[in-house]
Enzyme design. Sequence first.
Site, short mmCIF file in Angstrom:
data_model
loop_
_atom_site.label_atom_id
_atom_site.label_comp_id
_atom_site.label_asym_id
_atom_site.label_seq_id
_atom_site.Cartn_x
_atom_site.Cartn_y
_atom_site.Cartn_z
N ARG A 189 -10.34 -11.57 1.85
CA ARG A 189 -11.14 -12.67 1.28
C ARG A 189 -10.38 -13.99 1.32
O ARG A 189 -10.97 -15.06 1.41
CB ARG A 189 -11.58 -12.30 -0.14
N LYS A 212 0.84 -1.19 0.00
CA LYS A 212 0.00 0.00 0.00
C LYS A 212 0.87 1.24 0.00
O LYS A 212 2.01 1.20 0.47
CB LYS A 212 -0.87 0.03 1.27
N1 BES Z 1 -8.20 -3.73 4.37
C1 BES Z 1 -8.33 -3.32 3.02
C2 BES Z 1 -9.64 -2.58 2.75
C3 BES Z 1 -9.72 -1.18 3.26
C4 BES Z 1 -9.13 -0.13 2.57
C5 BES Z 1 -10.46 -0.90 4.38
C6 BES Z 1 -9.26 1.15 3.04
C7 BES Z 1 -10.58 0.39 4.84
C8 BES Z 1 -9.98 1.41 4.17
C9 BES Z 1 -8.33 -4.54 2.11
O1 BES Z 1 -7.55 -5.60 2.53
C10 BES Z 1 -7.77 -4.09 0.80
O2 BES Z 1 -6.63 -3.72 0.76
N2 BES Z 1 -8.58 -4.14 -0.23
C11 BES Z 1 -8.18 -3.72 -1.52
C12 BES Z 1 -8.76 -4.68 -2.52
C13 BES Z 1 -8.23 -4.49 -3.90
C14 BES Z 1 -6.78 -4.85 -3.96
C15 BES Z 1 -9.04 -5.37 -4.83
C16 BES Z 1 -8.69 -2.31 -1.75
O3 BES Z 1 -9.81 -2.01 -1.34
O4 BES Z 1 -7.96 -1.51 -2.31
MN MN Z 2 -5.54 -5.38 1.92
#
Ligand code: BES
Ligand code: MN
Length: 498
Positions: free
Chosen positions: A353, A279
């Site tokens: 997931r 990230k």
């Molecule tokens: N934990 C995150 C989701 C999230 C992001 C929650 C921002 C709260 C605030 C999750 O694991 C994630 O990183 N999801 C990705 C999925 C994508 C790679 C398909 C996302 O939402 O960017």
């Molecule tokens: Mn994530």
Amino acid sequence: MKYFTTTSKASRRAVDCVIVGIYERSKLGAGAADIDAASGGAMKRYIKSGDISGKLGESAVLTNVAGVRAPRVVVVGLGKSGDFGVPQYRRAILAGLQSISKTRSQQVLNCLTLENVSDADAYYLARYTAQAVGDMLYRFTEMKSGRKEPGMPLKQIGLAIAKRGDAARSMRGAEHGVAIASGMSLAKDLGNLPANVCTPSYLARTAQKLAREHKNLQTRVLNEAEMKRLGMHSLLSVTAGTKEPARLIVMQYKGKAGKAPVVLVGKGVTFDSGGISLKPGPGMDEMKYDMCGAASVIGAISAIAKLKLPINVNVVVPAVENLPSGKATRPGDIVKSMSGKTIEILNTDAEGRLILCDALTYSRRFKPDTIIDVATLTGACVIALGHHRTAVMSSNDKLAAEIVAAGIASDDRGWHMPLSDEYTSQLDSNFADLANVGGRDGGSITAGCFLGEFTDGMNWAHLDIAGTAWTSGKSKGATGRPVPMLTEILLARAGALP
Ligand code: BES
Ligand code: MN
Ligand code: ZN
């Protein structure tokens, strides 16, 4: 905190403080009207002074009002008199408590429960009050050194009721509200703790400690070797890059022999760096909240255990940390889940997931009546619904409707989003049974569809709480949601609502 109910008038009760409300356009609420009469017009004169207009959320402390036994009267604005519903009640009571927090009051009589609140009776008003008190008293100071500031000295809260017949409902509401507030407070603590303290093992120890506190609650914790034996390679792929050992936490509350349980599965990623699909830096600290799904299901089962409800509830928490390293899972890697389905991991940041699918498969052994997973699953959910509503997805429209209704009743709202095959096809993979991401479009829905591939034949719903589990910005912190919504579902199913 002790609660009591009373039919005595606002002006007649010798407490440290009474809370009364006024609407816009100089309309007095029931408590304010009584005080106005007892004091020869003090309320009306105060409104005339222009210091308060009745706008929702306003509040002020008046002292030594003539003819009133309590030395303090907290006056709160209730807004337009036609619009006083549950969210308005919660705003008003919070504003009142805010004013009280600046006083040294120990005993308070809340007269706002006398107002006509659309869609709420004495039971719910008492419950929201206890929850608001919990929110107000919550402090997270564990990580601060030095002397702790003294908290509010509040000890007793009276709930004004119009007739004796409301007393039992009101007291039951307070009892349930106290249990929900304590579940929320636990969920907030777990969310607010940093990832170097709140590790998967810490979550497991917390669950074990709860089991020691409640007779009907059991906790079992599985380690990585046991998960490997079960074939949970999807879950284990997420933990490959970290030195923190993963845990599968299983809690069982038994309140009714022979009944199929409700199983709550909570995402417990104690820190989500994204893994190799790292990230961006800014705001990454907030990914310590990525275990709020786990925190909320643990909070909910603790509330249920405290209330000793006649129902069976299981909690399953896959707890892992998602970090990059030389041992981490790579984009493109293919793993076999516990269900036997193979997954192409195109993005290691779509890890929620990957742990939930194995936890859902594991949960089949409980033959659940209903299974609900709760997860801070997608950033796309925050884009779609913002911070106010939890996304509700389900293979069963009736279950989704039950959850949305529970969200309204508990004022912890959700919104029904669709799931269907058109979306699922976005997860097609050239190399494996399915891919772990389905592109940007409909990102929350494709995440839900991914989980749906593992819940065949189960009565299942998925809650995406990415927007509702915590607040960003200056007052950053965990909210304790959706503990009220989950507890409401369980209270209703246990037949414990009046
Ligand atoms: N934990 C995150 C989701 C999230 C992001 C929650 C921002 C709260 C605030 C999750 O694991 C994630 O990183 N999801 C990705 C999925 C994508 C790679 C398909 C996302 O939402 O960017
Ligand atoms: Mn994530
Ligand atoms: Zn995550």
